[in-house]
Scaffold this active site. Structure first.
Site, PDB file in Angstrom:
ATOM      1  N   ARG A  59       0.827  -1.214   0.000  1.00  0.00           N
ATOM      2  CA  ARG A  59       0.000   0.000   0.000  1.00  0.00           C
ATOM      3  C   ARG A  59       0.856   1.256   0.000  1.00  0.00           C
ATOM      4  NH1 ARG A  59      -2.231  -3.726   3.020  1.00  0.00           N
ATOM      5  NH2 ARG A  59      -1.262  -2.918   4.896  1.00  0.00           N
ATOM      6  N   GLU A  96       7.192  -9.087  16.553  1.00  0.00           N
ATOM      7  CA  GLU A  96       6.843  -9.595  17.880  1.00  0.00           C
ATOM      8  C   GLU A  96       7.322 -11.041  18.021  1.00  0.00           C
ATOM      9  OE1 GLU A  96       2.994  -9.684  20.853  1.00  0.00           O
ATOM     10  OE2 GLU A  96       2.711  -9.149  18.761  1.00  0.00           O
TER      11      GLU A  96
HETATM   12  P1  AMP Z   1       5.023  -1.722  11.747  1.00  0.00           P
HETATM   13  O1  AMP Z   1       6.319  -2.249  11.233  1.00  0.00           O
HETATM   14  O2  AMP Z   1       4.525  -2.433  12.956  1.00  0.00           O
HETATM   15  O3  AMP Z   1       5.066  -0.210  11.922  1.00  0.00           O
HETATM   16  O4  AMP Z   1       3.908  -2.048  10.652  1.00  0.00           O
HETATM   17  C1  AMP Z   1       3.801  -1.247   9.545  1.00  0.00           C
HETATM   18  C2  AMP Z   1       3.422  -2.046   8.323  1.00  0.00           C
HETATM   19  O5  AMP Z   1       2.436  -3.039   8.594  1.00  0.00           O
HETATM   20  C3  AMP Z   1       2.846  -1.122   7.279  1.00  0.00           C
HETATM   21  O6  AMP Z   1       3.404  -1.474   6.027  1.00  0.00           O
HETATM   22  C4  AMP Z   1       1.360  -1.347   7.349  1.00  0.00           C
HETATM   23  O7  AMP Z   1       0.829  -1.456   6.047  1.00  0.00           O
HETATM   24  C5  AMP Z   1       1.175  -2.647   8.091  1.00  0.00           C
HETATM   25  N1  AMP Z   1       0.277  -2.516   9.245  1.00  0.00           N
HETATM   26  C6  AMP Z   1       0.616  -2.682  10.534  1.00  0.00           C
HETATM   27  N2  AMP Z   1      -0.435  -2.575  11.354  1.00  0.00           N
HETATM   28  C7  AMP Z   1      -1.481  -2.297  10.567  1.00  0.00           C
HETATM   29  C8  AMP Z   1      -2.880  -2.041  10.817  1.00  0.00           C
HETATM   30  N3  AMP Z   1      -3.408  -2.072  12.048  1.00  0.00           N
HETATM   31  N4  AMP Z   1      -3.682  -1.779   9.756  1.00  0.00           N
HETATM   32  C9  AMP Z   1      -3.170  -1.762   8.515  1.00  0.00           C
HETATM   33  N5  AMP Z   1      -1.868  -2.000   8.210  1.00  0.00           N
HETATM   34  C10 AMP Z   1      -1.037  -2.255   9.222  1.00  0.00           C
END
Ligand code: AMP
Length: 172
Positions: A59, A96
């Site tokens: 996305r 995690e």
């Molecule tokens: P993070 O590495 O935990 O910051 O996760 C970010 C990535 O995971 C991004 O590329 C988001 O598209 C996806 N992502 C994580 N959590 C969500 C969520 N609650 N809703 C949609 N996409 C998420």
């Protein structure tokens, strides 16, 4: 802003139990909202001499390319391993449970380039931090990160040492 927020849909237990997925598809499907969201993602980085906007699969690609056009920069894809056809560099980061990796083409950016990292959602920050590290490993300067949605209660900002712009913030 409330108008944009109303176009982001909460999908409980997707893609797995316990996750509330922020579905941006309704916002992407609304011409005026999409244009506004892209402007707001771009505004903090106008006149910052950005040479490349790096979008994180998948996305992030949708948002990064029009942001790149708005600042007259090129687009760089950051992808899951094995997807890019040319010589790549890789960064591995902690989840995690376990680890994940992202890759970029080794010639995507170079010393002297000024990169903006774009994604749809900043959650725990691991993905964005890895993207910053990946761009730096090629010698580029990372000017900042821009996301459409920030889940601030997950504390992702603490993982990043660059400015972060977010259009819609969820505190809980
Ligand atoms: P993070 O590495 O935990 O910051 O996760 C970010 C990535 O995971 C991004 O590329 C988001 O598209 C996806 N992502 C994580 N959590 C969500 C969520 N609650 N809703 C949609 N996409 C998420």
């Amino acid at each position: 802003m409330n108008q944009l927020r109303s176009l982001i849909r909460d999908v409980p237990d997707f893609p797995e139990a316990g996750i509330v997925f922020k579905d941006i598809a309704p916002l992407l499907g609304d011409a005026a909202a999409l244009d506004k969201a892209l402007d707001l993602m771009t505004d903090p980085y106008r006149d910052r001499d950005i040479s490349h906007v790096a979008g994180i699969e998948a996305r992030g690609f949708i948002l990064a390319t029009p942001v790149a056009v708005r600042v007259a920069a090129g687009f760089v894809p950051i992808r899951k391993p094995g997807k890019l056809p040319w010589k790549t560099v890789k960064t591995t980061y902690d989840l995690e449970y376990g680890t994940d990796s992202i890759e970029a083409h080794a010639d995507a950016v170079a010393p002297g380039d000024r990169v903006l990292v774009v994604d749809d959602v900043l959650a725990t920050g691991g993905t964005a931090a890895a993207a910053v590290e990946l761009m730096r490993s090629l010698g580029a300067d990372v000017v900042g990160v821009s996301v459409l949605v920030e889940l601030s209660f997950l504390g992702g900002r603490a993982k990043l040492d660059v400015p972060i712009a977010s259009v819609i913030v969820y505190d809980d």
